[in-house]
Structures are given as structure tokens and as C-alpha cells.
Scaffold this motif. Structure first.
Motif, PDB file in Angstrom:
ATOM      1  N   LEU A 148       0.810  -1.208   0.000  1.00  0.00           N
ATOM      2  CA  LEU A 148       0.000   0.000   0.000  1.00  0.00           C
ATOM      3  C   LEU A 148       0.850   1.267   0.000  1.00  0.00           C
ATOM      4  CD1 LEU A 148      -2.732   1.390   0.136  1.00  0.00           C
ATOM      5  CD2 LEU A 148      -2.697   1.089   2.635  1.00  0.00           C
ATOM      6  N   VAL A 149       1.876   1.334   0.858  1.00  0.00           N
ATOM      7  CA  VAL A 149       2.688   2.548   0.932  1.00  0.00           C
ATOM      8  C   VAL A 149       3.439   2.780  -0.377  1.00  0.00           C
ATOM      9  CG1 VAL A 149       4.660   3.640   2.071  1.00  0.00           C
ATOM     10  CG2 VAL A 149       2.913   2.482   3.440  1.00  0.00           C
ATOM     11  N   LEU A 150       4.023   1.731  -0.936  1.00  0.00           N
ATOM     12  CA  LEU A 150       4.742   1.882  -2.200  1.00  0.00           C
ATOM     13  C   LEU A 150       3.809   2.319  -3.321  1.00  0.00           C
ATOM     14  CD1 LEU A 150       7.244  -1.138  -2.266  1.00  0.00           C
ATOM     15  CD2 LEU A 150       7.799   1.299  -2.156  1.00  0.00           C
ATOM     16  N   ASP A 151       2.631   1.714  -3.389  1.00  0.00           N
ATOM     17  CA  ASP A 151       1.677   2.082  -4.441  1.00  0.00           C
ATOM     18  C   ASP A 151       1.256   3.539  -4.302  1.00  0.00           C
ATOM     19  OD1 ASP A 151       1.817  -0.395  -5.574  1.00  0.00           O
ATOM     20  OD2 ASP A 151      -0.127  -1.102  -4.863  1.00  0.00           O
ATOM     21  N   LEU A 152       0.993   3.967  -3.068  1.00  0.00           N
ATOM     22  CA  LEU A 152       0.581   5.358  -2.859  1.00  0.00           C
ATOM     23  C   LEU A 152       1.702   6.326  -3.203  1.00  0.00           C
ATOM     24  CD1 LEU A 152      -1.388   4.984   0.505  1.00  0.00           C
ATOM     25  CD2 LEU A 152      -2.367   5.424  -1.760  1.00  0.00           C
ATOM     26  N   LEU A 153       2.947   5.977  -2.892  1.00  0.00           N
ATOM     27  CA  LEU A 153       4.082   6.828  -3.245  1.00  0.00           C
ATOM     28  C   LEU A 153       4.211   6.958  -4.758  1.00  0.00           C
ATOM     29  CD1 LEU A 153       6.798   5.708  -0.665  1.00  0.00           C
ATOM     30  CD2 LEU A 153       5.930   8.027  -0.963  1.00  0.00           C
ATOM     31  N   TYR A 154       4.085   5.828  -5.457  1.00  0.00           N
ATOM     32  CA  TYR A 154       4.163   5.869  -6.912  1.00  0.00           C
ATOM     33  C   TYR A 154       3.010   6.672  -7.501  1.00  0.00           C
ATOM     34  CZ  TYR A 154       8.143   2.967  -8.242  1.00  0.00           C
ATOM     35  OH  TYR A 154       9.414   2.508  -8.481  1.00  0.00           O
ATOM     36  N   ASN A 155       1.824   6.543  -6.903  1.00  0.00           N
ATOM     37  CA  ASN A 155       0.672   7.292  -7.405  1.00  0.00           C
ATOM     38  C   ASN A 155       0.861   8.791  -7.219  1.00  0.00           C
ATOM     39  OD1 ASN A 155      -0.338   4.755  -7.865  1.00  0.00           O
ATOM     40  ND2 ASN A 155      -1.951   4.859  -6.330  1.00  0.00           N
ATOM     41  N   LEU A 156       1.417   9.174  -6.075  1.00  0.00           N
ATOM     42  CA  LEU A 156       1.691  10.584  -5.830  1.00  0.00           C
ATOM     43  C   LEU A 156       2.713  11.107  -6.836  1.00  0.00           C
ATOM     44  CD1 LEU A 156       1.418  13.174  -4.183  1.00  0.00           C
ATOM     45  CD2 LEU A 156       3.030  12.222  -2.525  1.00  0.00           C
ATOM     46  N   HIS A 192      -5.791  14.902  -6.908  1.00  0.00           N
ATOM     47  CA  HIS A 192      -5.346  13.526  -6.703  1.00  0.00           C
ATOM     48  C   HIS A 192      -4.018  13.483  -5.949  1.00  0.00           C
ATOM     49  CE1 HIS A 192      -7.965  12.389 -10.413  1.00  0.00           C
ATOM     50  NE2 HIS A 192      -8.679  12.679  -9.335  1.00  0.00           N
ATOM     51  N   GLU A 193      -3.164  14.474  -6.163  1.00  0.00           N
ATOM     52  CA  GLU A 193      -1.971  14.604  -5.327  1.00  0.00           C
ATOM     53  C   GLU A 193      -2.390  14.741  -3.865  1.00  0.00           C
ATOM     54  OE1 GLU A 193       0.304  17.935  -6.593  1.00  0.00           O
ATOM     55  OE2 GLU A 193       0.848  17.067  -8.519  1.00  0.00           O
ATOM     56  N   ASN A 194      -3.377  15.596  -3.617  1.00  0.00           N
ATOM     57  CA  ASN A 194      -3.867  15.788  -2.252  1.00  0.00           C
ATOM     58  C   ASN A 194      -4.377  14.473  -1.663  1.00  0.00           C
ATOM     59  OD1 ASN A 194      -3.350  18.554  -2.025  1.00  0.00           O
ATOM     60  ND2 ASN A 194      -5.309  19.119  -2.925  1.00  0.00           N
ATOM     61  N   ALA A 195      -5.078  13.694  -2.488  1.00  0.00           N
ATOM     62  CA  ALA A 195      -5.649  12.437  -2.011  1.00  0.00           C
ATOM     63  C   ALA A 195      -4.559  11.454  -1.598  1.00  0.00           C
ATOM     64  CB  ALA A 195      -6.531  11.825  -3.092  1.00  0.00           C
ATOM     65  N   TYR A 196      -3.567  11.280  -2.450  1.00  0.00           N
ATOM     66  CA  TYR A 196      -2.522  10.309  -2.134  1.00  0.00           C
ATOM     67  C   TYR A 196      -1.601  10.826  -1.027  1.00  0.00           C
ATOM     68  CZ  TYR A 196      -4.138   7.763  -6.215  1.00  0.00           C
ATOM     69  OH  TYR A 196      -4.917   7.059  -7.110  1.00  0.00           O
ATOM     70  N   LEU A 203      -0.915   7.087   7.141  1.00  0.00           N
ATOM     71  CA  LEU A 203      -0.092   5.899   7.376  1.00  0.00           C
ATOM     72  C   LEU A 203       1.242   6.250   8.031  1.00  0.00           C
ATOM     73  CD1 LEU A 203      -0.787   4.113   3.969  1.00  0.00           C
ATOM     74  CD2 LEU A 203      -1.668   3.446   6.218  1.00  0.00           C
ATOM     75  N   GLY A 204       1.392   7.520   8.409  1.00  0.00           N
ATOM     76  CA  GLY A 204       2.591   7.943   9.102  1.00  0.00           C
ATOM     77  C   GLY A 204       3.796   8.182   8.210  1.00  0.00           C
ATOM     78  N   VAL A 205       3.564   8.353   6.905  1.00  0.00           N
ATOM     79  CA  VAL A 205       4.659   8.555   5.963  1.00  0.00           C
ATOM     80  C   VAL A 205       4.919  10.048   5.792  1.00  0.00           C
ATOM     81  CG1 VAL A 205       5.460   8.209   3.596  1.00  0.00           C
ATOM     82  CG2 VAL A 205       4.117   6.428   4.740  1.00  0.00           C
ATOM     83  N   ASN A 206       6.150  10.471   6.001  1.00  0.00           N
ATOM     84  CA  ASN A 206       6.531  11.863   5.788  1.00  0.00           C
ATOM     85  C   ASN A 206       6.812  12.069   4.307  1.00  0.00           C
ATOM     86  OD1 ASN A 206       7.447  14.496   5.940  1.00  0.00           O
ATOM     87  ND2 ASN A 206       9.438  13.951   6.812  1.00  0.00           N
ATOM     88  N   TRP A 207       5.749  12.180   3.542  1.00  0.00           N
ATOM     89  CA  TRP A 207       5.907  12.234   2.084  1.00  0.00           C
ATOM     90  C   TRP A 207       6.622  13.510   1.640  1.00  0.00           C
ATOM     91  CZ3 TRP A 207       3.755  16.340  -0.477  1.00  0.00           C
ATOM     92  CH2 TRP A 207       2.785  17.075   0.210  1.00  0.00           C
ATOM     93  N   LYS A 208       6.486  14.600   2.391  1.00  0.00           N
ATOM     94  CA  LYS A 208       7.130  15.850   1.997  1.00  0.00           C
ATOM     95  C   LYS A 208       8.647  15.727   1.993  1.00  0.00           C
ATOM     96  CE  LYS A 208       3.386  18.885   3.539  1.00  0.00           C
ATOM     97  NZ  LYS A 208       2.987  19.992   4.439  1.00  0.00           N
ATOM     98  N   GLY A 209       9.173  14.913   2.896  1.00  0.00           N
ATOM     99  CA  GLY A 209      10.607  14.686   2.912  1.00  0.00           C
ATOM    100  C   GLY A 209      11.030  13.616   1.941  1.00  0.00           C
TER     101      GLY A 209
END
Length: 318
Positions: A148-156, A192-196, A203-209
Motif C-alpha cells: 500500500l505505501v509503495l503504491d501510494l508513493l508511486y501514485n503521488l 489527486h496529489e492531495n488524495a494520495y 499511514l505515518g509517511v513523511n511524504w514531503k521529505g
């Protein structure tokens, strides 16, 4: 199950044909970061999704994937309109130019040195499942790891890159037909960026970093600003007729875009606008229906309407 409402998800402005703009838009349709990829990637991720307790994430991905079907329809229709008609008469119908070969005319001559010749030679002035260089769309573009985390990162990453490319497309043309669709897709890519991004945050992922979203300042484009002012970048639609989507458990709160807006997942779908079927193109022999074929088409349509009326009752005209 999927149902089709015969509306386009967003209006397409009218302007003159522009084969070069149509070819550039092919990247946004059939390129590595185009709408065909987002559609297929999210639908495969939702089909293959595992983990009943994570259903809100499946619903979010599936809802966006369903919307992407309408984006493929929108951008494909836009490409067809940019190609529509022998551009020798700039989209205006009238004899004698409408008639193929009349007085030695070559109404498709522009296909020889403008845009993608396959739009005229193969596609009958319509969109193709290719990128701007004519390379066919590839199923290998689709990323579906099952994690799930990898898929969401790729989607973003996919939405962010797609938005960046569409901003470049906007800068390539001033054609109103092209820009009306490009601007809409820029804003929806941001949604969609906002959604992912929001899903990763839950999920506790610091996507901004991990994956900074590039700053395009697309709001300086007037067509984009109008849609942003309407809050379209903060809406996510469920496209769920059964009202069972749990995506709203994720798509809520303050927008990850940092623009001070609230996310809203309360709407099932946008209103859309009626689809208009394109006119015949005699120079392409399209659809090439003679009187007998037209009579058969009309008879078949009448039979189908009779079946619909028998099953669902006559449609109300009130």
C-alpha cells in the motif's frame, strides 16, 4: 460494475482545429505519465487490493481510477476536436471543400507536415493510444506492487509528474480547446496529489521529505485559477452508486497542498456536460454509412430503445 453517464466530465471550449496541439496532447493521453496510465494503474491496484481493514484506501484508489476513465474520454475527445475537419477550411463546413477530391482538392494535405500523420491516416482525425512521439501506450507503465505505501508513493509521483507535464502542455499552445482541457486536468491532478498525500499521512509517511511535490504556480494560468477558486483541487468524487465508499475517511481535513483549504469527499460525481457526437468527415470516409447502413443503424437504435423502455419504463420528459 461500471456505468456510463453520457456526459463529459468538463466542458471543452470551441476554437479552430490545431493538429500540432492535438499531437502534443497525445503525451497527456498515451504517454508514460498520461491519463491512460493513471486509469489503468489505479484500476489494477484497486482490483488486486488486499486487506479488508484497509477498505478506505481501496475505495480512494478505485474512485480516482474511475474518474480517470472520464479523463481519458475528455482528453481523447479534445484531441479529436483539435483534429476535426480538413484544417484547410479551419473547421468551417461548406462546399466545395467538404467534398473529397472535388476539382482536384486534397483536403487532407495538412496531414503531410503538421502534427502526427497517423491522426489522419490511421485514426480518421481522432485520438490514438500513443504518446506525442507516436510510441504506443505500454502496459508495462503500470505499477502495482501490492504494497500500500509503495503504491501510494508511486501514485503521488505519477500525479505530480503528470501535472508538471500538463503545465508544459499549457505553455505550448494558446488554443482554447486545448487549454480548457489542460487546465481542468492540472487542477484534478492536484486534487489527486492531495488524495494520495493525505493517504500517506494517515499511514505515518513523511511524504514531503520523501517526495517533494514540484511548485508549478499553475494558478497564474487564468483557466486554472478559475477552477482553483471554485475549490476543485480539494474535491474527490466517489463515483459510487451504492453509497458504500469509505474514501471520505481519508480525504478529509486540511489540504496537503498547504493552501488553507479543506478537503471534501461528499459528492458522488461532478455534473458534467452533454456529449456531442462529432459530425461526419467525408474526406476521411467516416463513418462511411450509406442510406442502407443508416436505415439499419436507425432500426437497431429503435430496437434498443424499445428494450430499455420495456425494462425500465419510458423515460420522463418532465
Amino acid at each position: 460494475m461500471y456505468f456510463h453517464l453520457q456526459n463529459l466530465i468538463n466542458p471543452i471550449e470551441q476554437d479552430e482545429p490545431d493538429p500540432a496541439a492535438a499531437n502534443a496532447l497525445q503525451e497527456g493521453l498515451g504517454g508514460q505519465f498520461g491519463e491512460m496510465r493513471t486509469m489503468m494503474q489505479y484500476l489494477f491496484q484497486s482490483i488486486n487490493f488486499r486487506g479488508p481493514s484497509a477498505k478506505p484506501y481501496k475505495d480512494l484508489i478505485q474512485g480516482i481510477g474511475t474518474e480517470e476513465i472520464s479523463h481519458v474520454e475528455l482528453i481523447g475527445t479534445t484531441i479529436a476536436r483539435l483534429l476535426d475537419g480538413a484544417p484547410g477550411y479551419h473547421g468551417r463546413k461548406g462546399d466545395p471543400i467538404d467534398k473529397p477530391g472535388l476539382d482536384g482538392a486534397t483536403p487532407l494535405s495538412i496531414a503531410l507536415d503538421h502534427g502526427n500523420i497517423h491522426h489522419y491516416l490511421v485514426g480518421a482525425q481522432g485520438a490514438l493510444p500513443v504518446d506525442a512521439a507516436g510510441n504506443p501506450w505500454l502496459g508495462s507503465y503500470v505499477y502495482n506492487s501490492g504494497n500500500l505505501v509503495l503504491d501510494l508513493l508511486y501514485n503521488l509521483m505519477l500525479e505530480s509528474t503528470g501535472r508538471l507535464q500538463k503545465c508544459r502542455l499549457y505553455e505550448m499552445t494558446d488554443n482554447k480547446t486545448a487549454r480548457s482541457t489542460i487546465a481542468y486536468l492540472i487542477v484534478r491532478d492536484q486534487a489527486h496529489e492531495n488524495a494520495y498525500a493525505k493517504a500517506l499521512e494517515t499511514l505515518g509517511v513523511n511524504w514531503k521529505g520523501t517526495l517533494p511535490i514540484p511548485k508549478t504556480n499553475a494558478e497564474r494560468f487564468p483557466e486554472v485559477k478559475r477552477l482553483v477558486d471554485l475549490g476543485l483541487q480539494g474535491k474527490q468524487f466517489s463515483f459510487d452508486l451504492g453509497d458504500q465508499s469509505e474514501a471520505g475517511k481519508i480525504f478529509q481535513g486540511m489540504s496537503p497542498s498547504g493552501d488553507g483549504t479543506q478537503l471534501d469527499a461528499s459528492e458522488q460525481a461532478p455534473a458534467g456536460v452533454p456529449i456531442e457526437i462529432a459530425v461526419e468527415r467525408p474526406e476521411e470516409f467516416s463513418p462511411g454509412a450509406d442510406k442502407d447502413l443508416i436505415a439499419l443503424i436507425e432500426a437497431t437504435a429503435a430496437m434498443e430503445m424499445a428494450d430499455i423502455d420495456a425494462t425500465f419504463g419510458k423515460l420522463s420528459t418532465d
